[in-house]
Structures are given as C-alpha cells and as structure tokens.
Scaffold this active site. Structure first.
Site, PDB file in Angstrom:
ATOM      1  N   LYS A 136       0.838  -1.188   0.000  1.00 38.69           N
ATOM      2  CA  LYS A 136       0.000   0.000   0.000  1.00 38.69           C
ATOM      3  C   LYS A 136       0.875   1.241   0.000  1.00 38.69           C
ATOM      4  O   LYS A 136       1.969   1.182   0.554  1.00 38.69           O
ATOM      5  CB  LYS A 136      -0.965   0.040   1.180  1.00 38.69           C
ATOM      6  CG  LYS A 136      -0.409  -0.353   2.546  1.00 38.69           C
ATOM      7  CD  LYS A 136       0.759   0.314   3.139  1.00 38.69           C
ATOM      8  CE  LYS A 136       0.720   1.788   3.421  1.00 38.69           C
ATOM      9  NZ  LYS A 136       2.016   2.275   4.037  1.00 38.69           N
ATOM     10  N   TYR A 221      -4.422   4.108   6.204  1.00 35.58           N
ATOM     11  CA  TYR A 221      -4.993   3.139   7.152  1.00 35.58           C
ATOM     12  C   TYR A 221      -6.340   3.630   7.696  1.00 35.58           C
ATOM     13  O   TYR A 221      -7.265   2.838   7.897  1.00 35.58           O
ATOM     14  CB  TYR A 221      -4.022   2.880   8.314  1.00 35.58           C
ATOM     15  CG  TYR A 221      -2.871   1.994   7.933  1.00 35.58           C
ATOM     16  CD1 TYR A 221      -3.007   0.614   7.875  1.00 35.58           C
ATOM     17  CD2 TYR A 221      -1.641   2.538   7.613  1.00 35.58           C
ATOM     18  CE1 TYR A 221      -1.948  -0.199   7.515  1.00 35.58           C
ATOM     19  CE2 TYR A 221      -0.571   1.739   7.247  1.00 35.58           C
ATOM     20  CZ  TYR A 221      -0.734   0.364   7.197  1.00 35.58           C
ATOM     21  OH  TYR A 221       0.312  -0.439   6.831  1.00 35.58           O
TER      22      TYR A 221
HETATM   23  P1  NAD Z   1      12.408   1.241   2.593  1.00 39.05           P
HETATM   24  O1  NAD Z   1      12.989   2.541   2.196  1.00 39.05           O
HETATM   25  O2  NAD Z   1      12.832   0.642   3.872  1.00 39.05           O
HETATM   26  O3  NAD Z   1      12.651   0.155   1.458  1.00 39.05           O
HETATM   27  C1  NAD Z   1      12.447   0.449   0.090  1.00 39.05           C
HETATM   28  C2  NAD Z   1      13.274  -0.497  -0.742  1.00 39.05           C
HETATM   29  O4  NAD Z   1      13.095  -0.146  -2.116  1.00 39.05           O
HETATM   30  C3  NAD Z   1      14.774  -0.423  -0.437  1.00 39.05           C
HETATM   31  O5  NAD Z   1      15.320  -1.702  -0.397  1.00 39.05           O
HETATM   32  C4  NAD Z   1      15.331   0.357  -1.612  1.00 39.05           C
HETATM   33  O6  NAD Z   1      16.666   0.015  -1.906  1.00 39.05           O
HETATM   34  C5  NAD Z   1      14.391  -0.072  -2.730  1.00 39.05           C
HETATM   35  N1  NAD Z   1      14.335   0.867  -3.838  1.00 39.05           N
HETATM   36  C6  NAD Z   1      14.287   0.502  -5.126  1.00 39.05           C
HETATM   37  N2  NAD Z   1      14.301   1.574  -5.932  1.00 39.05           N
HETATM   38  C7  NAD Z   1      14.366   2.643  -5.117  1.00 39.05           C
HETATM   39  C8  NAD Z   1      14.414   4.040  -5.363  1.00 39.05           C
HETATM   40  N3  NAD Z   1      14.396   4.542  -6.605  1.00 39.05           N
HETATM   41  N4  NAD Z   1      14.459   4.866  -4.299  1.00 39.05           N
HETATM   42  C9  NAD Z   1      14.451   4.389  -3.037  1.00 39.05           C
HETATM   43  N5  NAD Z   1      14.420   3.066  -2.752  1.00 39.05           N
HETATM   44  C10 NAD Z   1      14.377   2.205  -3.786  1.00 39.05           C
HETATM   45  O7  NAD Z   1      10.824   1.439   2.567  1.00 39.05           O
HETATM   46  P2  NAD Z   1       9.748   0.496   3.235  1.00 39.05           P
HETATM   47  O8  NAD Z   1       9.370   1.051   4.562  1.00 39.05           O
HETATM   48  O9  NAD Z   1      10.204  -0.909   3.162  1.00 39.05           O
HETATM   49  O10 NAD Z   1       8.483   0.742   2.274  1.00 39.05           O
HETATM   50  C11 NAD Z   1       8.354   0.072   1.026  1.00 39.05           C
HETATM   51  C12 NAD Z   1       6.865  -0.062   0.671  1.00 39.05           C
HETATM   52  O11 NAD Z   1       6.223  -0.813   1.679  1.00 39.05           O
HETATM   53  C13 NAD Z   1       6.101   1.266   0.593  1.00 39.05           C
HETATM   54  O12 NAD Z   1       5.147   1.212  -0.428  1.00 39.05           O
HETATM   55  C14 NAD Z   1       5.410   1.366   1.940  1.00 39.05           C
HETATM   56  O13 NAD Z   1       4.214   2.127   1.911  1.00 39.05           O
HETATM   57  C15 NAD Z   1       5.127  -0.083   2.222  1.00 39.05           C
HETATM   58  N6  NAD Z   1       5.055  -0.394   3.654  1.00 39.05           N
HETATM   59  C16 NAD Z   1       3.987  -1.114   4.095  1.00 39.05           C
HETATM   60  C17 NAD Z   1       3.880  -1.426   5.432  1.00 39.05           C
HETATM   61  C18 NAD Z   1       2.738  -2.254   5.924  1.00 39.05           C
HETATM   62  O14 NAD Z   1       2.588  -2.407   7.138  1.00 39.05           O
HETATM   63  N7  NAD Z   1       1.927  -2.821   5.038  1.00 39.05           N
HETATM   64  C19 NAD Z   1       4.862  -0.984   6.338  1.00 39.05           C
HETATM   65  C20 NAD Z   1       5.942  -0.270   5.849  1.00 39.05           C
HETATM   66  C21 NAD Z   1       6.027   0.026   4.501  1.00 39.05           C
END
Ligand code: NAD
Length: 368
Positions: A136, A221
């Site tokens: 999401k 949410y």
């Molecule tokens: P994060 O920054 O920790 O991880 C993002 C990942 O994407 C990294 O490994 C990064 O290297 C990679 N990536 C690939 N291309 C990229 C770019 N151009 N710029 C930046 N990063 C890039 O983020 P996250 O917290 O893991 O969030 C990722 C997704 O998951 C988002 O859509 C977020 O909304 C979602 N999320 C959902 C929940 C949930 O509870 N459902 C919780 C956290 C995050």
C-alpha cells in the site's frame, strides 16, 4: 470421530478468515494450524525495512515460501541468499527481472518498493505472467491503479494489495460484531493514523517516489479502516490541511490532514493523518447500541482494544505471516478474503485519497 486436524480442515473449508477457526489453548499464531496444500513460491522485490519484516514473517508460513529476490543492491542479494537459502537462479535486479517469466519456480512477486515505483513494477510482473502482491498504497494515482488492475486482468494474474489488517483477528472480530448488529446502527467512526517522521532525505518525503505525504503512507490506514469498520463506502469528503514545517514537508507532501466522510446510511467519520507526531494509531467505532475502540489499531501489534462487551481477546498474530498464508490460499485455492484486498479495493482508497487532497485544496465538500 474426527481429530482436531479434521475439525480444523472442515472449518477452514467453510469459514476462511473467521477467528472462530482458532482455539485459544496454546496456538501462538493462526498459522500454527496444520494446513495442507502446495506452497505459494514468492519473490520479494525491494529488500528494505518492510521487505525484511515480510521475509522474516514468511519463515513461519505454512502455505507461502520466500524463494526469490529482486533488488538493485548486489550485497543485499548475497545476504538474503544466505539467510533464506535462495538459489542464484531466483535472483534478479530491477533491469532484468522481466526474465522471471521463464522461471517456473516463482508463482508471485511481492512488490515492496517506494510507492511511485509500484505501477511500472506491478505491470512488468503481470506481463511476466506472475501474480502480483503490491504494498500500500498500490500506486500514486487512481489512473495508475486502474491501469494496474487492467494489465493484471489482461495477463490473467491476480493483483492483491498488502492490507495486512484485513486478516487481523481482533479487527475481524469487530467487523463480525458490526455485521451481526451488535453495535446497532453505526453512527460514527474515528480513525487516527500517524507518526513523527525522521530523516528529511528519505523517499517518503520525495513526491516522485511517495506520491504525497502522510496521507499516502499512513493516512491510508484510516481511509481503508473507515470503509471496513463502517461497512460502507463514503459518498462525500471534507478535509483540512495544516503544515508546521513547510521546509521538510514541501509542496505535495502533506504533514497533517484532518478529513471527514459521510456514508449513505448517514454515518459520519472524522479522521486524522499525520507525519508530525507519534502515538497516533487509534480507531473508534460508535453505533447506537455499542462501541469498539482499538489502540493500537493498525500497527504491527499486538492490536488491543475493547468493545461495550469487554476486551478484545482474539489471538495475537504476526500480521505478515497470516497475510501471506491467506494470500496463498486465495491465489492457489481460489479462496476469497472476508475483507477484500484486490486491486479494485486499492483503487477505491486512492479515489478517496484524491478526493481528500482536492477537498483540502479547495476548502469544499467533494462528492464521491
Ligand atoms: P524502505 O525505504 O525501507 O525500502 C524500500 C526499498 O526499495 C529499499 O530496499 C530500496 O533500496 C528499494 N528501492 C528501489 N528503488 C528505489 C528508489 N528509486 N528509491 C528508493 N528506494 C528504492 O521502505 P519500506 O518502509 O520498506 O516501504 C516500502 C513499501 O512498503 C512502501 O510502499 C510502503 O508504503 C510499504 N510499507 C507497508 C507497510 C505495511 O505495514 N503494510 C509498512 C511499511 C512500509
């Protein structure tokens, strides 16, 4: 006479997703249940903080298994290969992952990258003939979301959005009570979602990658929760935005938005989304005969709460473990989620979010 296993299988066949399935005598998670059937073989795209959480949670899945990775960072791939025993042939980067179409050992790709990348990545996954699970918000606009739905449909693959709360037992308990009329006619919902965001350089504060601010990331949410708690779709939206730090929260990146919904029955909702302060994770549902209150309501848990009848006492689960097992049942066995989370559902939330932004900007009520 039937064993507990038979009982569980029988119940699984009839009421998928209902907390009734589970005894309280020692099952730590719902996935401690003996479940039969093939495993959904999943590759995770985006090995960041949430991808890591999902991977760890999948280690105790009964129906889903992490078998592949897609990442732009070779060192992470090596680490994950060691940790999760992932063969070289199931490792891809962002340039070459279309070749996954020739890999018969991967059934689905879970896209866990920044929001602004979901659209193109899910489309490539679908065109490679693999089922797509997408975090999401599923995209950063309705238009993108609708395209993703269409491409997945055309490719004959499923598109599921990572709405883990749709399987969470205390959440389902409240939904069951509402459906059974135990709160009476629903009059009011309050949803508060937010946290104080840190590093100003992160992608969440970069419009091209996030598609917005707190609303896209965490406010969703309260938007999604309004719909499953009230059990109706909003017909109008009003919203007000406040910004205390216009340098950190630039144009297009919302810091705090209060928003209100009206529903066809006459019920109303009053919600808040923020990146300005933490301890802001609370749902309150009010009917003429009773109420439910949850705090935390959408964090990783344990989800705690009470109703007018007493505390919520459903089993404590690892959300992502349960989500992936349930999604495996949907993809492999054709089962339906009790609270839907397909691409169309993701688009509904995006349509409401776009209306919230429009209402905040124009200072007017927006009809949906
Ligand atoms: P994060 O920054 O920790 O991880 C993002 C990942 O994407 C990294 O490994 C990064 O290297 C990679 N990536 C690939 N291309 C990229 C770019 N151009 N710029 C930046 N990063 C890039 O983020 P996250 O917290 O893991 O969030 C990722 C997704 O998951 C988002 O859509 C977020 O909304 C979602 N999320 C959902 C929940 C949930 O509870 N459902 C919780 C956290 C995050």
């Amino acid at each position: 006479m039937g064993s507990r296993r038979d009982f569980v299988q029988k119940m699984t066949a009839t009421v998928l997703g209902a907390p009734l399935l589970y005894d309280r005598t020692g099952l730590k998670t719902l996935t401690d249940l003996p479940v039969d059937g093939p495993m959904l073989r999943v590759a995770i795209m985006g090995l960041g903080s949430y991808g890591t959480r999902v991977a760890k949670a999948m280690q105790t899945c009964k129906r889903a298994k992490l078998v592949g990775v897609i990442s732009g960072t070779p060192s992470k791939i090596v680490d994950w290969q060691k940790t999760y025993n992932i063969p070289e042939k199931n490792c891809y980067n962002y340039e070459d992952f279309d070749a996954i179409k020739d890999n018969p050992d991967i059934d689905a790709v879970y896209v866990i990258t920044p929001n602004g990348l979901h659209h193109s990545q899910v489309i490539r996954v679908a065109q490679a003939g693999k089922h797509a699970i997408c975090e999401k918000p599923m995209a950063i606009s309705v238009k993108e979301g609708e395209e993703m739905v269409q491409v997945c449909k055309d490719a004959g693959v499923m598109l599921l959005v990572g709405y883990r709360m749709h399987f969470e037992p205390n959440t389902l308990k409240v939904i069951h009570m509402r459906k059974a009329g135990e709160f009476g006619k629903i009059m009011f919902f309050q949803g508060q979602s937010g946290f104080k965001i840190g590093n100003p350089d992160q992608w969440r504060l970069n419009y091209a990658l996030s598609g917005g601010g707190a609303m896209m990331d965490i406010g969703i949410y309260a938007v999604n929760g309004s719909r499953y708690m009230v059990g109706e779709e909003p017909i109008w939206v009003t919203a007000q935005e406040t910004k205390t730090d216009p340098i950190k929260f630039r144009e297009g990146i919302d810091e705090t938005i209060q928003f209100q919904f009206g529903f066809p029955s006459g019920a109303v909702a009053s919600c808040l989304s923020t990146y300005a302060f933490s301890h802001n994770d609370r749902f309150y549902l009010n009917g003429i005969k009773g109420f439910a209150e949850m705090q935390p309501s959408t964090g990783y848990g344990p989800i705690k709460g009470r109703t007018h009848e007493g505390p919520l006492t459903e089993p404590i689960v690892t959300h992502q473990t349960l989500q992936m097992d349930r999604m495996a049942e949907m993809i492999l066995d054709g089962k339906k989620a009790e609270v839907p989370l397909d691409g169309e559902e993701g688009v509904k939330d995006l349509r409401i979010i776009e209306a919230i932004y429009k209402a905040a900007k124009k200072g007017k009520k927006i009809m949906l």
